[in-house]
Design a protein around this motif. Structure first.
Motif, PDB file in Angstrom:
ATOM      1  N   GLU A  67       0.829  -1.230  -0.354  1.00 30.29           N
ATOM      2  CA  GLU A  67       0.067  -0.058  -0.062  1.00 30.29           C
ATOM      3  C   GLU A  67       0.994   1.286   0.072  1.00 30.29           C
ATOM      4  OE1 GLU A  67      -2.803  -0.296   3.032  1.00 30.29           O
ATOM      5  OE2 GLU A  67      -3.842  -1.722   2.208  1.00 30.29           O
ATOM      6  N   ALA A  68       1.929   1.321  -0.808  1.00 31.05           N
ATOM      7  CA  ALA A  68       2.672   2.434  -1.044  1.00 31.05           C
ATOM      8  C   ALA A  68       1.891   3.593  -1.446  1.00 31.05           C
ATOM      9  CB  ALA A  68       4.028   1.921  -2.009  1.00 31.05           C
ATOM     10  N   PRO A  69       2.226   4.839  -1.086  1.00 34.86           N
ATOM     11  CA  PRO A  69       1.540   6.037  -1.388  1.00 34.86           C
ATOM     12  C   PRO A  69       1.853   6.482  -2.826  1.00 34.86           C
ATOM     13  CG  PRO A  69       3.469   6.328  -0.052  1.00 34.86           C
ATOM     14  CD  PRO A  69       3.376   5.164  -0.145  1.00 34.86           C
ATOM     15  N   LEU A  70       2.951   5.861  -3.503  1.00 33.22           N
ATOM     16  CA  LEU A  70       3.037   6.517  -4.938  1.00 33.22           C
ATOM     17  C   LEU A  70       3.494   4.999  -5.657  1.00 33.22           C
ATOM     18  CD1 LEU A  70       2.573   8.547  -7.015  1.00 33.22           C
ATOM     19  CD2 LEU A  70       5.143   9.234  -6.728  1.00 33.22           C
ATOM     20  N   ALA A  71       2.644   4.059  -5.482  1.00 36.53           N
ATOM     21  CA  ALA A  71       3.268   2.811  -6.141  1.00 36.53           C
ATOM     22  C   ALA A  71       3.298   2.672  -7.623  1.00 36.53           C
ATOM     23  CB  ALA A  71       1.865   1.851  -5.946  1.00 36.53           C
ATOM     24  N   LEU A  72       2.897   3.971  -8.203  1.00 36.67           N
ATOM     25  CA  LEU A  72       3.164   4.133  -9.720  1.00 36.67           C
ATOM     26  C   LEU A  72       4.587   3.926 -10.195  1.00 36.67           C
ATOM     27  CD1 LEU A  72       2.276   4.696 -12.632  1.00 36.67           C
ATOM     28  CD2 LEU A  72       2.789   7.268 -12.163  1.00 36.67           C
TER      29      LEU A  72
END
Length: 389
Positions: A67-72
């Motif tokens: 659930e990383a904040p900027l997984a992109l």
């Protein structure tokens, strides 16, 4: 006037539709080739699916599990690192991670200095990162510094925790991309050299056969411009051949699966590449001479039709040599009959070429020089073709 304009639009529309049809037909042939048999088309299809799978896996790890904040950042990195060889993936991965670290840290520092002003951070970051992207040690990965900085700035986070997340997401994407490329059908370019040599031999044979057929027609030499253009385009498979040699060498480096892949017959020696390069150069010279004798604005005097038709016999047999060599490279039949066919065609071409060394002197005026130039270039062409096997 209006009807004439409408006619022009209709003609252009039909031409556009025709070109679209040709493009769709070419795409269909490529897809069919990828499905039916192994080759460059199937390799490209496999690599494309691997890149998509690497991106999905990287997103699953960072966006769904962590659930990383900027997984992109993870799939974006992974998809770009499924390269043509495992070695290139590793090398590019190091380059990309290094420039992304710089872009992330610099953009985060700029955000902190400007009080999280997007415009101010861009003004401080993008000029430097765009310039750094041209550093030759970074290769094609240099552009990722500026694009990473844009992601960080538009996301609007500059704390140490945010920076750590960006770098972790990038690292996960890089590891996933390299791992997928290395352990799932790792690319081994052992066919590419032979495929490109086959394309050179077949293309040369088709060109020579086309020239021979044209010169036997009364006004066939008018098509010489097209022959010359086609001869010049032989430089494309030559460049592809050089790339294939490099890929083949890289295929053995850091590749855990190359011994498990089918290698096929031994690779032709590297010296043969220079021979085909010289063959292409002679074909360019011959077709340029023929082009300069064609049309209303001809710069040279064309030899007689009888002489050109006689020279067409040489071209036809030289084409047979190239086609036999292409069949040998493709493994299209038993080797010995193809070798015998190749040798016989080469001898016939040499015999006719020897006869032309005296016949060109019978031409009139300036046509003697053109006939002599054709003979000299043809002799050198046949000498190179003798060394292609």
């Amino acid at each position: 006037m209006r009807s004439e304009s409408g006619f022009v639009v209709l003609v252009r529309w039909r031409a556009a539709v025709q070109r679209l049809g040709w493009e769709l037909a070419a795409v269909g042939r490529t897809v069919g080739s990828a499905v039916r048999r192994s080759g460059p088309e199937r390799d490209a299809m496999v690599q494309s699916f691997k890149a998509a799978g690497a991106a999905i896996a990287a997103w699953a790890l960072t966006g769904w599990w962590l659930e990383a904040p900027l997984a992109l950042m993870a799939p974006w990195t992974a998809i770009s690192l499924v390269m043509s060889t495992v070695y290139r993936s590793l090398y590019s991965g190091v380059q990309q991670f290094a420039i992304i670290v710089v872009g992330t840290v610099w953009a985060s520092a700029a955000m902190a200095v400007t009080g999280n002003s997007t415009l101010g951070a861009m003004a401080l970051t993008l000029p430097f990162m765009a310039l750094l992207g041209n550093y030759r040690r970074l290769g094609a990965q240099g552009i990722y510094g500026a694009t990473t900085a844009l992601f960080v700035i538009t996301y609007g986070a500059s704390t140490l925790s945010d920076v750590g997340h960006r770098l972790l997401e990038t690292l996960i994407g890089a590891v996933v991309g390299v791992a997928v490329n290395a352990f799932i059908l790792p690319p081994v370019h052992l066919r590419s050299v032979r495929d490109n040599l086959h394309a050179l031999a077949r293309g040369s044979g088709e060109l020579l056969a086309m020239v021979a057929e044209g010169l036997r027609e009364e006004d066939g030499i008018a098509r010489a411009r097209g022959w010359h253009d086609r001869a010049c385009r032989l430089g494309l498979p030559l460049q592809a051949l050089a790339d294939a040699r490099q890929w083949t060498s890289e295929s053995y480096r850091f590749n855990p699966g190359w011994r498990l892949r089918r290698c096929g017959p031994p690779q032709p020696p590297a010296e043969i590449d220079a021979v085909w390069e010289r063959v292409g150069a002679h074909l360019v010279a011959i077709t340029r001479t023929l082009q300069n004798t064609a049309g209303a604005e001809a710069q040279l005097t064309s030899p007689s039709y009888a002489y050109l038709a006689r020279w067409a016999d040489v071209a036809e047999n030289a084409a047979a040599v190239c086609n036999a060599e292409a069949d040998l490279l493709e493994g299209a039949g038993p080797a010995q009959p193809l070798c015998d066919e190749r040798h016989a065609a080469l001898e016939r071409a040499r015999t006719v070429c020897e006869e032309l060394t005296t016949e060109f002197k019978r031409e009139q005026g300036a046509a003697i020089a053109v006939g002599g130039e054709l003979v000299v270039e043809t002799q050198q062409l046949l000498r190179e073709l003798a060394d292609t096997h």
